[in-house]
Design a protein around this motif. Structure first.
Motif, PDB file in Angstrom:
ATOM      1  N   LEU A  67       7.219 -17.583  -1.843  1.00 20.95           N
ATOM      2  CA  LEU A  67       7.135 -16.173  -2.214  1.00 20.95           C
ATOM      3  C   LEU A  67       8.131 -15.809  -3.305  1.00 20.95           C
ATOM      4  CD1 LEU A  67       6.827 -14.401   1.268  1.00 20.95           C
ATOM      5  CD2 LEU A  67       5.206 -14.152  -0.603  1.00 20.95           C
ATOM      6  N   SER A  68       7.690 -14.996  -4.248  1.00 18.53           N
ATOM      7  CA  SER A  68       8.586 -14.338  -5.196  1.00 18.53           C
ATOM      8  C   SER A  68       8.224 -12.858  -5.223  1.00 18.53           C
ATOM      9  CB  SER A  68       8.494 -14.973  -6.588  1.00 18.53           C
ATOM     10  OG  SER A  68       7.155 -14.959  -7.061  1.00 18.53           O
ATOM     11  N   HIS A  69       8.958 -12.059  -6.006  1.00 19.40           N
ATOM     12  CA  HIS A  69       8.882 -10.609  -5.823  1.00 19.40           C
ATOM     13  C   HIS A  69       9.052  -9.868  -7.142  1.00 19.40           C
ATOM     14  CE1 HIS A  69      11.007  -6.720  -4.922  1.00 19.40           C
ATOM     15  NE2 HIS A  69       9.982  -6.604  -4.123  1.00 19.40           N
ATOM     16  N   ILE A  70       8.288  -8.766  -7.285  1.00 20.63           N
ATOM     17  CA  ILE A  70       8.453  -7.829  -8.400  1.00 20.63           C
ATOM     18  C   ILE A  70       8.602  -6.429  -7.814  1.00 20.63           C
ATOM     19  CG2 ILE A  70       7.365  -6.750 -10.404  1.00 20.63           C
ATOM     20  CD1 ILE A  70       5.871  -9.333 -10.910  1.00 20.63           C
ATOM     21  N   TYR A  71       9.610  -5.683  -8.276  1.00 21.40           N
ATOM     22  CA  TYR A  71       9.764  -4.287  -7.878  1.00 21.40           C
ATOM     23  C   TYR A  71       9.219  -3.405  -8.996  1.00 21.40           C
ATOM     24  CZ  TYR A  71      11.815   0.210  -6.688  1.00 21.40           C
ATOM     25  OH  TYR A  71      11.980   1.549  -6.392  1.00 21.40           O
ATOM     26  N   VAL A  72       8.350  -2.471  -8.633  1.00 20.98           N
ATOM     27  CA  VAL A  72       7.731  -1.563  -9.608  1.00 20.98           C
ATOM     28  C   VAL A  72       8.386  -0.193  -9.474  1.00 20.98           C
ATOM     29  CG1 VAL A  72       5.579  -0.514 -10.403  1.00 20.98           C
ATOM     30  CG2 VAL A  72       5.560  -2.825  -9.438  1.00 20.98           C
ATOM     31  N   ASN A  73       9.081   0.230 -10.520  1.00 19.67           N
ATOM     32  CA  ASN A  73       9.744   1.533 -10.514  1.00 19.67           C
ATOM     33  C   ASN A  73       8.721   2.603 -10.864  1.00 19.67           C
ATOM     34  OD1 ASN A  73      11.419   3.713 -10.637  1.00 19.67           O
ATOM     35  ND2 ASN A  73      12.705   2.958 -12.303  1.00 19.67           N
ATOM     36  N   ALA A 100       0.813  -1.226   0.000  1.00 20.56           N
ATOM     37  CA  ALA A 100       0.000   0.000   0.000  1.00 20.56           C
ATOM     38  C   ALA A 100       0.841   1.268   0.000  1.00 20.56           C
ATOM     39  CB  ALA A 100      -0.943  -0.008   1.194  1.00 20.56           C
ATOM     40  N   SER A 101       2.008   1.225   0.625  1.00 15.20           N
ATOM     41  CA  SER A 101       2.845   2.429   0.713  1.00 15.20           C
ATOM     42  C   SER A 101       4.237   2.197   0.133  1.00 15.20           C
ATOM     43  CB  SER A 101       2.978   2.886   2.172  1.00 15.20           C
ATOM     44  OG  SER A 101       1.725   3.177   2.725  1.00 15.20           O
ATOM     45  N   GLY A 102       4.381   1.171  -0.696  1.00 15.87           N
ATOM     46  CA  GLY A 102       5.692   0.850  -1.255  1.00 15.87           C
ATOM     47  C   GLY A 102       5.644   0.657  -2.753  1.00 15.87           C
ATOM     48  N   SER A 103       6.665  -0.018  -3.276  1.00 16.78           N
ATOM     49  CA  SER A 103       6.779  -0.267  -4.710  1.00 16.78           C
ATOM     50  C   SER A 103       6.943  -1.753  -5.009  1.00 16.78           C
ATOM     51  CB  SER A 103       7.976   0.508  -5.278  1.00 16.78           C
ATOM     52  OG  SER A 103       7.792   1.904  -5.151  1.00 16.78           O
ATOM     53  N   ASP A 104       6.468  -2.589  -4.112  1.00 19.51           N
ATOM     54  CA  ASP A 104       6.694  -4.022  -4.217  1.00 19.51           C
ATOM     55  C   ASP A 104       5.397  -4.786  -4.447  1.00 19.51           C
ATOM     56  OD1 ASP A 104       9.564  -3.902  -3.440  1.00 19.51           O
ATOM     57  OD2 ASP A 104       8.717  -3.163  -1.564  1.00 19.51           O
ATOM     58  N   VAL A 105       5.488  -5.814  -5.278  1.00 12.98           N
ATOM     59  CA  VAL A 105       4.418  -6.788  -5.446  1.00 12.98           C
ATOM     60  C   VAL A 105       4.984  -8.155  -5.086  1.00 12.98           C
ATOM     61  CG1 VAL A 105       2.841  -7.917  -7.043  1.00 12.98           C
ATOM     62  CG2 VAL A 105       3.266  -5.467  -7.253  1.00 12.98           C
ATOM     63  N   TRP A 106       4.341  -8.809  -4.134  1.00 14.80           N
ATOM     64  CA  TRP A 106       4.767 -10.141  -3.711  1.00 14.80           C
ATOM     65  C   TRP A 106       3.815 -11.172  -4.281  1.00 14.80           C
ATOM     66  CZ3 TRP A 106       9.318 -11.085  -1.315  1.00 14.80           C
ATOM     67  CH2 TRP A 106      10.006  -9.959  -0.832  1.00 14.80           C
ATOM     68  N   ILE A 107       4.377 -12.302  -4.692  1.00 15.88           N
ATOM     69  CA  ILE A 107       3.612 -13.349  -5.374  1.00 15.88           C
ATOM     70  C   ILE A 107       3.742 -14.639  -4.573  1.00 15.88           C
ATOM     71  CG2 ILE A 107       3.273 -14.581  -7.537  1.00 15.88           C
ATOM     72  CD1 ILE A 107       4.890 -12.243  -8.842  1.00 15.88           C
ATOM     73  N   VAL A 108       2.589 -15.231  -4.228  1.00  9.59           N
ATOM     74  CA  VAL A 108       2.566 -16.469  -3.449  1.00  9.59           C
ATOM     75  C   VAL A 108       2.021 -17.583  -4.346  1.00  9.59           C
ATOM     76  CG1 VAL A 108       1.798 -17.562  -1.308  1.00  9.59           C
ATOM     77  CG2 VAL A 108       2.006 -15.067  -1.422  1.00  9.59           C
ATOM     78  N   ASN A 109       2.811 -18.665  -4.515  1.00 13.43           N
ATOM     79  CA  ASN A 109       2.290 -19.782  -5.305  1.00 13.43           C
ATOM     80  C   ASN A 109       1.462 -20.706  -4.426  1.00 13.43           C
ATOM     81  OD1 ASN A 109       4.012 -21.499  -3.899  1.00 13.43           O
ATOM     82  ND2 ASN A 109       5.373 -21.888  -5.630  1.00 13.43           N
TER      83      ASN A 109
END
Length: 282
Positions: free
Chosen positions: A244-250, A230-239
């Motif tokens: 967990l895996s991760h995407i950083y949104v610039n 909500a206050s960051g630039s991260d998307v976390w993905i749960v299989n």
């Protein structure tokens, strides 16, 4: 309000006024119309294609999100108004097309109208209605009979999605100042409804979701749950096994980043993410 053709073509914008803030969308497959919930104008805006055909006032309500009920053939709208003298509830909206004209019948605060919950999210899944506020109340979709509640605690609910691969409902929270990281994402065990035990577990992580959860999405093609900060630039993905895996949104170098709602498109299998722009996650 912006209408976008996948993946990123702006088709049309609809000016609803400076005070307009769209907080939720739902598609009515019977009338083939899209309904946008405007939390500031207190309206439900009905779209046919790219045209606004009707604006329905929801007086003295606090509409937030919406869901479609196949059994009721109705749109369900969450209303989080609450306090010492007023309570929220779930509104029912029945939409029909008669001789080319859109007709609407609305029942305000049809159910879940108590001071215990004040729901600001609603989800229909697996024959149940889930209304999240101070807790998650569960109702039979066909009869609207109250079945019980998941006693979730933490911040303010931001999103509810259905994960069919694990038979769970995923609940995201915007974290308050004293909220723990384990109170940001809940997985509600739907099979526990029949036993009236209402069990759930938390995503036990530390300091990966700044501000809690901005939005959730489930990919039917991969069976993965997407969680935005909500206050960051991260998307976390749960299989489906919990890895967990991760995407950083610039976000174009903004000093105060933040990510919000997400939606999965089953046609192109992309996840669309709202931030300072519309992002496409592949």
């Amino acid at each position: 309000m912006a209408i976008v053709k996948p993946p990123c073509t702006l088709v049309k914008t609809i000016d609803l006024g400076n005070l307009s803030v769209v907080s939720g969308f739902v598609y009515d497959p019977v009338t083939r119309q899209m309904i946008a919930i405007d939390g500031d104008l207190l309206t439900a805006d009905i779209l046919s294609g790219t045209s606004l055909v009707k604006q329905v006032s929801l007086p003295n309500q606090c509409p937030a999100t919406a869901a479609w009920s196949p059994q009721l053939k109705a749109v369900l709208i969450s209303d989080y108004c609450g306090g010492a003298y007023t309570t929220g509830g779930i509104d029912l909206m029945y939409i029909t097309n008669v001789e080319g004209k859109t007709k609407v019948a609305t029942v305000l605060d049809a159910f879940d109208h108590t001071q215990d919950n004040n729901p600001d999210n609603v989800l229909v899944a697996d024959g149940y209605i889930f209304a999240s506020g101070n807790q998650v109340d569960v109702f039979n979709e066909r009869t609207l009979h109250y079945l019980g509640s998941y006693p979730t605690i933490g911040g303010n609910p931001t999103s509810l999605i259905w994960d069919p691969s694990n038979n769970t409902v995923v609940l995201g929270m915007v974290c308050a100042y004293d909220c723990l990281a384990s109170q940001e994402v809940f997985f509600l065990n739907v099979s526990s409804i029949s036993t009236r035990t209402f069990t759930f577990h938390n995503l036990v992580v530390k300091d990966i979701l700044e501000g809690g959860v901005g939005g959730l999405a489930y990919s039917t093609s991969s069976g993965k749950v997407y969680i935005s900060a909500a206050s960051g630039s991260d998307v976390w993905i749960v299989n489906h096994t919990g890895v967990l895996s991760h995407i950083y949104v610039n976000q174009h170098g903004h000093s105060y980043p933040g990510l919000g709602s997400m939606a999965y498109d089953p046609e192109d299998h992309f996840v669309y993410l709202c931030g300072d722009a519309l992002y496409v996650l592949t």
